[in-house]
Design an enzyme around this catalytic site. Structure first.
Site, short mmCIF file in Angstrom:
data_model
loop_
_atom_site.label_atom_id
_atom_site.label_comp_id
_atom_site.label_asym_id
_atom_site.label_seq_id
_atom_site.Cartn_x
_atom_site.Cartn_y
_atom_site.Cartn_z
N SER A 240 0.85 -1.18 0.00
CA SER A 240 0.00 0.00 0.00
C SER A 240 0.89 1.23 0.00
O SER A 240 2.12 1.13 0.03
CB SER A 240 -0.91 0.01 1.24
OG SER A 240 -0.12 0.13 2.42
N LYS A 241 0.28 2.41 -0.01
CA LYS A 241 1.07 3.63 -0.06
C LYS A 241 2.00 3.77 1.14
O LYS A 241 3.09 4.33 1.04
CB LYS A 241 0.14 4.85 -0.16
CG LYS A 241 -0.50 5.00 -1.53
CD LYS A 241 -1.29 6.29 -1.63
CE LYS A 241 -1.88 6.44 -3.04
NZ LYS A 241 -2.65 7.68 -3.18
#
Length: 468
Positions: A240-241
């Site tokens: 994920s980010k």
């Protein structure tokens, strides 16, 4: 093996992320290893989300990574008529049919299947009705409805993978409005582009069985499939980010070199013994699909930073300065003058040992390009008290009288000066460092003084001794 042709087929609905970059790299390396062709296809059929800006960002990311594609990019949307043509050919061959089921009917059908605990899929109610219009569905193999027969895919990474034919329903090829589905477009494009090897993420593995139905129905040869395991965050969870799932352009802007990123992406799932540093030339020579592991890889930013530091140190000074200049300008807030840039270049050898990214390198060498008077940072300002400034005033005379101004002569003069004052060399060198660089952390201050040269060194001392 016939001539190898691979493709990278991103969708321009977002940035080119780490996983996409690795997929592009593996396709490029495999093609180059076999003296084959690496093609680029932009899958832009999602017109609501596909933008020219996203296309430009994708192309920019691939170019930055150093992956030159062969020929012009192919845009999938422009080939919609060809995709529809194949769907109608399948109808003519008796391999597909028109379906006039409404969305409401399909939803009711699925709800009933779920309620009865049955496999959820199209029940083929329109297969033998002979409709002359509607959505186009392929005829999935019918002899596996009892789950006795399988479809086999021999994957170059995952090995032999089987799916019961009963799980393959009559999927839609053309929607009722005549637009082709992703499954149809991908197969037609791969066939028309003569793709020999489809190397992609293993999130597409299930799609392969459905796409095989189209290859088989058209009598087309299937390419070799190679499905690469996903990349996870350092904690093993989905990327994920917060793990670094940002566009490749973000890594460029963070000061990573493309050759370091290529090396890092190569080692995310592919290996050659315990070797970590692998040049692009070596990678092309060594790359083979059988060396790709089946387990997910994990992001390791410490390893990426170490690789980047290695490649920065290996860079020639002219090359590194060309890459560094935009970061110096960004850190300084203006274009550095030629004198400052020459000083940075002269000091690169020492500066490179203190940085892992171009941003860190720019900040490490910022004192060479800053305008006078330098404003000491908080730590340096504490060192530069009244006594230190008095000491620097006395030191100026020892430096001003040197016949030659080199690191060796400066060091010798400061050692003599420290001895006269009854001080250790460090007590003399630290105030000088703070005065000349504005920080308490820099390369050898004797080398710094030589690079600044006599006039600039004395001027910076004067700036400090005349304040407070």
């Amino acid at each position: 093996m016939s001539k190898v042709i691979t493709r990278f087929a991103p969708s321009p609905t977002g940035y080119l992320h780490i996983g996409g970059g690795r997929t592009a790299l593996f396709n490029w390396l495999f093609a180059r290893h076999h003296n084959g062709t690496f093609l680029l296809r932009i899958e832009d059929t999602d017109r609501a989300r596909s933008t020219q800006g996203a296309v430009d960002a994708l192309l920019d990311g691939i170019k930055w990574l150093g992956l030159e594609w062969d020929g012009e990019p192919i845009f999938q949307f422009a080939r919609m008529h060809r995709h529809a043509e194949v769907a109608h050919e399948l109808i003519a061959r008796g391999k597909a049919y028109y379906c006039q089921c409404t969305p409401e009917e399909l939803e009711k059908m699925r709800a009933g299947q779920k309620e009865k605990g049955l496999h959820v899929g199209y029940d083929r109610r329109c297969r033998d009705k002979g409709h002359a219009s509607g959505a186009v569905r392929i005829k999935a193999p019918a002899d596996g409805r009892e789950g006795n027969d399988d479809m086999l895919v021999s994957d170059a990474v995952q090995g032999d993978v089987r799916v019961p034919l009963a799980q393959l329903d009559d999927m839609v090829l053309l929607r009722a409005d005549g637009t082709p589905t992703y499954m149809l477009s991908v197969v037609v494009d791969d066939h028309d582009m003569a793709i020999t090897h489809v190397i992609r993420g293993d999130d597409h593995l299930n799609n392969t069985f459905r796409q095989r139905m189209i290859y088989d129905a058209m009598g087309w040869p299937t390419p070799v499939f190679a499905h690469i395991p996903m990349i996870h965050g350092a904690d093993g969870s989905k990327l994920s980010k917060r793990h670094g799932a940002v566009g490749l352009e973000a890594y460029r802007d963070m000061g990573y070199l493309p050759e370091a990123m290529r090396n890092y992406l190569l080692r995310l799932g592919w290996g050659h013994g315990d070797t970590e540093i692998i040049s692009t030339e070596e990678a092309i020579n060594l790359f083979a699909l059988e060396d790709i592991g089946r387990s997910p890889s994990r992001m390791d930013f410490a390893k990426l930073a170490n690789l980047n530091a290695h490649y920065m140190r290996a860079c020639g000074d002219d090359d590194l300065m060309a890459r560094l200049s935009p970061f110096l300008e960004q850190a300084l807030g203006e274009q550095p003058d030629e004198t400052g840039l020459k000083r940075v270049k002269a000091g690169l050898h020492d500066l490179k040992e203190r940085a892992e990214t171009l941003i860190e390198l720019a900040h490490a060498g910022l004192f060479y390009v800053r305008r006078r008077p330098l404003i000491p940072d908080e730590a340096a300002d504490k060192v530069l008290d009244g006594a230190a400034r008095q000491l620097l005033g006395d030191m100026r005379g020892a430096l001003a009288g040197l016949e030659s101004f080199t690191a060796e002569t400066v060091e010798t003069a400061l050692k003599s000066f420290a001895a006269e004052k009854g001080l250790k060399l460090g007590k003399v060198a630290m105030p000088l460092r703070c005065a000349l660089t504005g920080t308490t952390n820099s390369p050898s201050i004797f080398h710094v003084a030589e690079i600044l040269e006599r006039d600039e060194t004395l001027a910076r001392l004067d700036d400090i001794t005349k304040t407070k």
